[in-house]
Design an enzyme around this catalytic site. Sequence first.
Site, mmCIF file in Angstrom:
data_model
loop_
_atom_site.group_PDB
_atom_site.id
_atom_site.type_symbol
_atom_site.label_atom_id
_atom_site.label_comp_id
_atom_site.label_asym_id
_atom_site.label_seq_id
_atom_site.Cartn_x
_atom_site.Cartn_y
_atom_site.Cartn_z
ATOM 1 C CE LYS A 34 40.183 79.496 -137.981
ATOM 2 N NZ LYS A 34 39.599 79.870 -139.286
ATOM 3 C CB THR A 35 42.208 77.721 -143.548
ATOM 4 O OG1 THR A 35 41.765 78.805 -142.723
ATOM 5 C CG2 THR A 35 41.724 77.957 -144.972
ATOM 6 C CG ASP A 77 36.539 79.077 -140.457
ATOM 7 O OD1 ASP A 77 36.947 78.590 -139.386
ATOM 8 O OD2 ASP A 77 37.261 79.776 -141.201
ATOM 9 C CD GLU A 78 37.369 82.173 -137.212
ATOM 10 O OE1 GLU A 78 37.273 81.944 -135.995
ATOM 11 O OE2 GLU A 78 38.439 82.467 -137.764
ATOM 12 C CD GLN A 89 41.667 82.403 -132.229
ATOM 13 O OE1 GLN A 89 41.899 83.312 -133.035
ATOM 14 N NE2 GLN A 89 41.991 81.151 -132.495
ATOM 15 N NE ARG A 121 45.598 86.484 -134.165
ATOM 16 C CZ ARG A 121 45.079 85.330 -134.537
ATOM 17 N NH1 ARG A 121 44.855 85.082 -135.806
ATOM 18 N NH2 ARG A 121 44.806 84.381 -133.648
#
Length: 722
Positions: free
Chosen positions: A36-37, A221-222, A252, A596
């Site tokens: 996504k980044t 973002d997020e 998330q 992770r």
Amino acid sequence: MATPEEITQGLNPEQAEAVRHVEGPLLVLAGAGSGKTRMLTHRVAHLIASGAAWPHEILAVTFTNKAAREMRERVERLLGGGTRGVWVSTFHSTCVRILRREISQLGYESSFAIYDSDDSLALAKRVLKALDVDEKTWPPRSVRAAIDRLKNRGMLPADLAQESSLHGRRLREIYQRYQMELRRANALDFGDLLLLCTRLFENHPGVLAEYQRRWRFVLVDEYQDTNPIQYRWLRLLTAAHRNLCVVGDEDQSIYRFREADIRNILDFEKDFPGAHVVRLEQNYRSTQPILSAASAVVANNVERKGKRLFTQRGGGERVRFYEAADERGEAAFVVGDLLRLRETGESLANAAIFYRTHAQSRPLEEELLKYNLPYVVVGGTRFYDRAEVKDALAYLRALRNPADTESLLRIVNTPARGIGRTSVERVLLAAEEAQTTFWDALVRGLGALSPATQKRVGEFVALMRELARSLEGESLAQPLAQLLERTGYLRALEAENTVAVEEFERQNRESEAGDDGPRTLVDLFLEQVTLLSEADGLENTGARIPLMTVHVAKGLEFKHVFVVGLEEGIFPHFASLEDPSAIEEERRLCYVAMTRAMERLTLCNASLRRMHGSVRYNAPSRFLAEIPDELIVGRRGRVALPVPRESPPPRDAGPRIDYSDSQLAPGEDLPGVGQRVEHPIFGAGRIMEVVGGGAAAKATIRFDRAGMKVIKLKYAQLRLLD
């Protein structure tokens, strides 16, 4: 500068689709590790390279300074320059920059201080004392948390005017006094940054229109972690053009305790009709067994849009599971595995240990110390949290904003200069009576102090004025060194601080100049230090093993991940067990922990755990039961709920909770060891031990969900199940 075609090269089809979208709302559902980044940075670069937007027309908002810095650097590399004017920042930092320019419209001065959690707590204590409120009835930490929740919901004291309950009226009174003291100190706390910026937009349409025209494209973002006030701020900012791109993953969403609202992402298409939706499902981080196991867990949630994560990486070992006898056995297993990793030449920095709460770290730390393995507790005491460093920062803050009462209270007698607590309280009372600031009261000599104390106060005032003159130049490192020398404080850390500040100046003098009105280098330094998040402290861990809560781990990745404490009441947390929505968030938290891991994921629990001075016999976490057998190794058969223990716990295991008064008619046959029973409150369980006889008989019962309890059978109301 790269061409639009060059910018989209190497992206997968879904990433490229999101990057090329220009006008109108865009929802990107980005699974864990789906790039996504990369998509966000390429989208910013593509908007500029294609001519759709000038750099200054783009605002990209993230949740951590680390993410913002990384995004900014990636865009610069993509375009080879030409990015000056793009704002890439956190929500709070963006609002600070706006408020530095516009806050005079709300009656504050642009030199306002920003209170961190310690400052806010100190202020809450001072307010409670001024209102003569008992701290046992209203604990200061609870008061601070309640005020923060109200601000995250977008509520000021006036919004509580309809409260009719005694508790509600008292909270309004405390909140009102808290805000009054902040205003008097020309200070804002974290919650004020978003709240006051939103109120600025709502009450000053001209200001809002200016920023709507300026930022024609907003990227967030997020998005799943946004709270009500962030949502309101974004709706206002993008109402004119609707060019809002949000990226997030409902699986998330783990910050409900900060008022994050998962409905923001679930309802995006309803809130922004006509929104284009793109799903990023290809994972570039983890092996397929890890992805499949994590997806199987989170698939049990109802509040989700759904996605199927996949990877083109081949192979990968199954998730490993280990059940220890107790928390020390769990720690020994994890450290033993780390030792074996080190023997293979693997850097310990490539492994990480996650737990649900910080209280679980002690046995792990003791075991790591036993084998001299270097580690760092992320989210522990950071450099800028150390008392001596906070003292130095308080000097800087008070010099920049003399009305900052909390900073002055911290330094007025630090280092000791003979201005005691009684004298300080007299000056505070005099300031209150004169309706002025603590600094003004010090300057005017208010408070009926003794001649000797008044002389010392005068020396302190003279020192602060001298130091304030040194800050008028362009350098920050030199006046800080002078501050340390003149105050006789932090001598041992002087060089370390000066180097850090010089590096800060080098990085920020050019990149942040020219657009912030009265925002000085001192303001910028204090803002960045105050707004650091726990995750921002992870960058310089060296070869040490990071230990952290799963909340802190979000956004990070490691080759080897150990998740400990997978037990009912630990993970999921006991506070969530009766709330289906909270259980779903705990499940999302488990999903975050699992995703992770890049190559190896190890899940651990303990049959017995000593925490907070007591012993717990917890059932294995329900999340373990949700992983299919073919994806996990080390499990003895199928873990399911309920999970009875067939052997009684050791008699020397420590204290147990004793629920002594239950119901069993005298003369009835006592149920035996191994008998399955059901309790009206604790549910189903298995009797592990019976002691005593008749009306005095007690049974140790391992309940499937409530853990181990000792209950007097006379009052138990037990129902036999088999």
